[in-house]
Motif scaffolding. Structure first.
Motif, PDB file in Angstrom:
ATOM      1  N   ASN A 573     -74.648 -34.498 -17.153  1.00  0.00           N
ATOM      2  CA  ASN A 573     -75.719 -33.909 -16.525  1.00  0.00           C
ATOM      3  C   ASN A 573     -75.385 -33.804 -14.346  1.00  0.00           C
ATOM      4  OD1 ASN A 573     -77.752 -32.192 -16.118  1.00  0.00           O
ATOM      5  ND2 ASN A 573     -79.746 -33.585 -15.776  1.00  0.00           N
ATOM      6  N   GLN A 574     -74.332 -34.220 -13.981  1.00  0.00           N
ATOM      7  CA  GLN A 574     -74.036 -34.702 -12.918  1.00  0.00           C
ATOM      8  C   GLN A 574     -73.198 -33.343 -12.220  1.00  0.00           C
ATOM      9  OE1 GLN A 574     -75.926 -36.339 -11.811  1.00  0.00           O
ATOM     10  NE2 GLN A 574     -73.788 -36.943 -10.754  1.00  0.00           N
ATOM     11  N   PHE A 575     -73.353 -33.010 -11.316  1.00  0.00           N
ATOM     12  CA  PHE A 575     -72.471 -31.205 -11.221  1.00  0.00           C
ATOM     13  C   PHE A 575     -71.913 -31.558  -9.656  1.00  0.00           C
ATOM     14  CE2 PHE A 575     -76.545 -30.477 -12.755  1.00  0.00           C
ATOM     15  CZ  PHE A 575     -76.496 -29.899 -13.966  1.00  0.00           C
ATOM     16  N   LEU A 576     -70.602 -30.608  -9.246  1.00  0.00           N
ATOM     17  CA  LEU A 576     -70.275 -30.528  -7.681  1.00  0.00           C
ATOM     18  C   LEU A 576     -70.001 -29.863  -6.978  1.00  0.00           C
ATOM     19  CD1 LEU A 576     -67.300 -31.993  -6.495  1.00  0.00           C
ATOM     20  CD2 LEU A 576     -67.023 -31.633  -8.116  1.00  0.00           C
ATOM     21  N   THR A 577     -70.123 -29.749  -5.982  1.00  0.00           N
ATOM     22  CA  THR A 577     -69.904 -28.177  -4.745  1.00  0.00           C
ATOM     23  C   THR A 577     -68.616 -28.325  -3.998  1.00  0.00           C
ATOM     24  OG1 THR A 577     -70.936 -29.433  -2.697  1.00  0.00           O
ATOM     25  CG2 THR A 577     -72.458 -28.755  -4.510  1.00  0.00           C
ATOM     26  N   CYS A 578     -67.882 -27.337  -4.090  1.00  0.00           N
ATOM     27  CA  CYS A 578     -66.820 -27.954  -3.283  1.00  0.00           C
ATOM     28  C   CYS A 578     -66.140 -26.344  -2.214  1.00  0.00           C
ATOM     29  CB  CYS A 578     -65.951 -27.918  -3.701  1.00  0.00           C
ATOM     30  SG  CYS A 578     -65.826 -27.701  -5.291  1.00  0.00           S
ATOM     31  N   ILE A 579     -65.130 -26.561  -2.067  1.00  0.00           N
ATOM     32  CA  ILE A 579     -64.861 -25.411  -1.015  1.00  0.00           C
ATOM     33  C   ILE A 579     -62.862 -25.411  -1.068  1.00  0.00           C
ATOM     34  CG2 ILE A 579     -65.262 -26.330   1.376  1.00  0.00           C
ATOM     35  CD1 ILE A 579     -65.183 -23.721   2.131  1.00  0.00           C
ATOM     36  N   VAL A 580     -62.646 -24.819  -1.183  1.00  0.00           N
ATOM     37  CA  VAL A 580     -61.425 -24.999  -1.150  1.00  0.00           C
ATOM     38  C   VAL A 580     -60.367 -23.933  -0.266  1.00  0.00           C
ATOM     39  CG1 VAL A 580     -60.116 -23.729  -2.990  1.00  0.00           C
ATOM     40  CG2 VAL A 580     -58.851 -25.148  -2.261  1.00  0.00           C
ATOM     41  N   LEU A 581     -58.922 -24.676   0.344  1.00  0.00           N
ATOM     42  CA  LEU A 581     -59.373 -23.296   1.815  1.00  0.00           C
ATOM     43  C   LEU A 581     -57.532 -23.724   1.834  1.00  0.00           C
ATOM     44  CD1 LEU A 581     -61.502 -25.291   3.021  1.00  0.00           C
ATOM     45  CD2 LEU A 581     -61.898 -23.060   4.570  1.00  0.00           C
ATOM     46  N   ASP A 582     -57.151 -22.462   1.879  1.00  0.00           N
ATOM     47  CA  ASP A 582     -55.646 -22.292   2.442  1.00  0.00           C
ATOM     48  C   ASP A 582     -55.295 -21.865   3.466  1.00  0.00           C
ATOM     49  OD1 ASP A 582     -54.519 -22.978   0.128  1.00  0.00           O
ATOM     50  OD2 ASP A 582     -54.440 -21.472  -0.872  1.00  0.00           O
ATOM     51  N   ILE A 583     -54.814 -22.575   4.796  1.00  0.00           N
ATOM     52  CA  ILE A 583     -54.212 -22.062   6.293  1.00  0.00           C
ATOM     53  C   ILE A 583     -53.602 -21.790   6.278  1.00  0.00           C
ATOM     54  CG2 ILE A 583     -54.086 -22.507   8.233  1.00  0.00           C
ATOM     55  CD1 ILE A 583     -56.788 -24.916   7.518  1.00  0.00           C
ATOM     56  N   ASP A 584     -52.575 -20.208   6.672  1.00  0.00           N
ATOM     57  CA  ASP A 584     -51.270 -20.012   6.443  1.00  0.00           C
ATOM     58  C   ASP A 584     -51.031 -19.573   7.271  1.00  0.00           C
ATOM     59  OD1 ASP A 584     -48.719 -18.494   6.302  1.00  0.00           O
ATOM     60  OD2 ASP A 584     -49.793 -17.252   4.369  1.00  0.00           O
TER      61      ASP A 584
END
Length: 709
Positions: A573-584
């Motif tokens: 019962n644990q959660f995760l927030t995240c953001i993933v980015l590609d910088i071209d």
């Protein structure tokens, strides 16, 4: 003076009834005080009568009935020698002695629970030798040789106080008021909110009231000094006024307070008795009821007034004896039959004289006692110490104990020393003994629990080094996952700030070059903080490392991460927030996908662009879609990325740092290089929190194309 044996017999019987009132005062006052002070109150009630007897014999009787000096004070008849030739003289002495003792006893209840026993004896001496006899001379002074000759200045004016509403009750009430003003209130009685201190035995107090009510038959009936046809009327009026005071105090107080407070009937009845005492011979039965009704209301309002001014009257003596006594004395002028009063005064003239008598009593009793007690208090403190008050006057003043106080002493010793090794003594076949037995059962349980806790403490100490080593290992592992130093790539500059709430935290980020000129940034935040969150972060890092090797696009990264996370951690019962980015950096395009992460910021061309959420957080449902977005950027663009630990912090005023402050900060610092932005917002948050503890881990990433941006 009084020639028939019936007069002497009646006055002696009445004196016996008034003497029995001392028992009533003892029950009333001890019942309305706490157990730890009840013996002290009882001792005062019996002691003051003995002292009053001697002083009234030595001085008081002469001051009251000796040859008058200008109507102010008697000048002879001290140490009277009683003979069989004039039996009326000792009868008068005995009857007036009872009144003198009653006056002194009134003060006892008002100052209960905090006045030194020696100080109370001083008060008794003052009343018995001076105040009661002198004012008694003013109001009742007569020639012992010719009883028809009045020689006190008040009685010569036409002042009427038949049995002592003012002479006895107001005199004691004024002295009581002075005393409670000087010695102050009982500890804990007043503060932010007034606190009622309930007596230990209200039934005993009720019994005391009934005894006083019974004794008042002699108090008022005996004041005729003659066994006459007026006595039944006087006693009937006395009963009616007491009943009127009881009922009015009960109903009036019930309506004001919302419930039938336990002491209202007894205080109301006593107020009615005090009030009718001055006019019981000269009013009708209906007027007696009316006098009683008004006295009950006056008593209640006086009690409220004392609380307002934080004057602590332990048993309500001032409202009953002083306030009701003043009203009863005024009632003589308002309701008294002129044919019976026989003062020759008009209606308003009689009221005026009654007011003069009230004021004279106030000046003498309040003024003289105020001076003497204030001076005495400078050299001999009237009040017991706070420690003795807390201990109780039974023991601190008289070394008298009860089973309950002995139990409390043992319990207090255990509280202060912490020594719980021995049980308290159990007195068999008593209620206190039953309490002690139950307390010993509690002690047994406490000792058992303490031993269990001691065993647990020993076990914890044994494992402390192991726990510390495990924590150090976890910290080293996490340090290998997150680099706290600034990082440089060929076409990218990254500055980081990482502050876990405890030694290890639940934030995680990763940056690598996907292909030449394209950099992938991953920032994640697990729910919670501390060891549990840190261990979960390590698991996420392992999953993410396998994703990196698969060459997934942004949607694929989040899709794979979500399903693998659910497979591995669904039950916790644990959660995760995240953001993933590609910088071209070749095409100057930013691609990003956000899984439940708070808004992030792109700073480009002097404007701020929000990077909104594009999907649900990791670990909620399977097969969720994460649609990436793209934004064209310039070579001068900056990225400001962070976990929710930056915004979700509160200061001592319960104000949240919040996204609005972050956005406002960025707008006002557009031209700063990213490393300065990161450093200054960290300081900005520190100033905002102003030493308030942080609530979560904080990670901030500042990304630009070169160091100067």
């Amino acid at each position: 003076m009084i020639e028939t044996k019936f007069d002497i017999l009646w006055v002696l019987i009445s004196a016996g009834l008034v003497f029995f009132m001392q028992a009533g005062f003892l029950c009333l006052e001890s019942g309305l005080t706490r157990t730890k002070n009840s013996i002290n109150v009882a001792i005062k009630n019996i002691t003051d009568f003995g002292i009053a007897t001697l002083l009234y014999y030595f001085l008081g009787f002469g001051f009251m009935f000796g040859s008058s000096l200008y109507g102010l004070i008697g000048s002879d008849s001290f140490f009277p020698n009683f003979t069989t030739n004039e039996p009326a003289i000792p009868v008068l002495f005995i009857f007036q002695l009872m009144f003198c003792g009653t006056t002194a006893t009134i003060v006892s209840g008002a100052v209960a629970e905090r006045m030194r026993f020696g100080a109370y004896i001083i008060v008794t001496i003052l009343i018995s030798s001076t105040l009661y006899p002198i004012f008694g001379h003013w109001a009742w002074g007569r020639n012992l040789s010719d009883w028809s000759v009045a020689n006190g200045w008040l009685v010569q004016l036409g002042f009427v106080d038949f049995a002592g509403s003012t002479v006895v009750h107001s005199t004691g009430g004024w002295v009581g008021l002075v005393a409670i003003k000087i010695i102050g209130s009982r500890t804990g009685r007043f503060g932010p909110k007034s606190r009622n201190i309930t007596g230990h035995s209200l039934p005993t107090a009720m019994l005391g009231t009934m005894i006083l009510w019974f004794g008042w038959i002699g108090f008022n009936g005996g004041s005729t000094l003659l066994f006459s046809e007026n006595i039944p009327k006087i006693i009937a009026n006395t009963m009616l006024s007491a009943a009127g005071g009881l009922v009015s105090a009960l109903i009036y107080g019930w309506r004001r307070m919302g419930y039938a407070e336990a002491t209202l009937p007894l205080s109301g009845a006593l107020a009615g008795l005090v009030a009718i005492t001055a006019a019981c011979h000269a009013v009708t039965p209906f007027e007696s009821v009316l006098i009683g009704i008004v006295s009950g209301i006056i008593m209640y309002e006086t009690r409220v007034l004392l609380v307002k001014f934080e004057l602590d009257d332990a048993v309500g003596a001032i409202p009953v004896h002083l306030a009701a006594g003043i009203w009863g004395t005024l009632a003589v002028g308002i309701f008294g039959d002129p044919m019976i009063l026989q003062t020759g005064l008009s209606y308003f003239a009689q009221i005026k004289v009654q007011i003069i008598g009230i004021l004279a009593c106030a000046i003498l009793s309040f003024g003289l006692s105020g001076i003497i007690l204030s001076l005495t208090n400078r050299f001999f403190r009237l009040r017991v110490s706070e420690n003795k008050e807390q201990q109780g006057l039974n023991y601190s003043e008289h070394r008298a104990t009860t089973e309950l106080s002995d139990l409390f002493t043992e319990m207090e010793y255990q509280r202060t020393t912490g020594d719980l090794s021995q049980n308290v003594i159990v007195e068999p076949f008593t209620e206190v003994g039953q309490i002690a037995a139950r307390y010993n059962h509690v002690l047994d349980k406490v000792r058992t629990v303490m031993q269990e806790k001691e065993n647990v403490t020993i076990e914890l100490e044994r494992n402390l080094n192991k726990i510390q080593n495990d924590l150090l290992t976890a910290k080293k592992i996490q340090s290998s996952l997150i680099s706290l130093a600034k990082q440089d790539f060929r076409k990218l500059y990254i500055y980081t700030e990482y502050a876990p709430l405890t030694e290890i935290g639940g934030d995680f980020y990763d940056i690598f070059e996907v292909k030449q000129g394209v950099y992938r940034v991953f920032l994640a935040d697990t729910t919670g903080h501390g060891i549990k969150a840190a261990l979960l972060t390590m698991g996420v890092k392992a999953i993410y490392d396998s994703v990196k090797k698969g060459g997934y696009d942004l949607s694929g990264v989040l899709y794979f991460l979500n399903n693998e996370y659910l497979k591995s951690f669904e039950s916790i019962n644990q959660f995760l927030t995240c953001i993933v980015l590609d910088i071209d950096t070749n095409k100057n395009i930013l691609y990003y996908a956000s899984a439940g992460h708070i808004c992030q910021y792109l700073i480009d061309k002097g404007k701020i662009h929000k990077l909104e959420k594009t999907g649900k957080l990791i670990g909620v449902i399977k097969d969720t879609g994460y649609i990436p977005k793209q934004i064209n950027i310039t070579p001068h663009a900056q990225l400001f990325l962070f976990t929710d630990g930056l915004v979700e912090q509160w200061n001592s005023n319960e104000e949240e740092f919040g996204e609005v402050r972050v956005e406002k900060f960025l707008k006002s610092h557009l031209d700063l290089p990213v490393q300065d932005k990161v450093k200054q917002i960290v300081q900005f948050q520190e100033d905002f929190l102003d030493s308030s503890p942080k609530k979560d881990d904080i990670t901030i990433l500042g990304i630009s194309r070169n160091l100067k941006q």
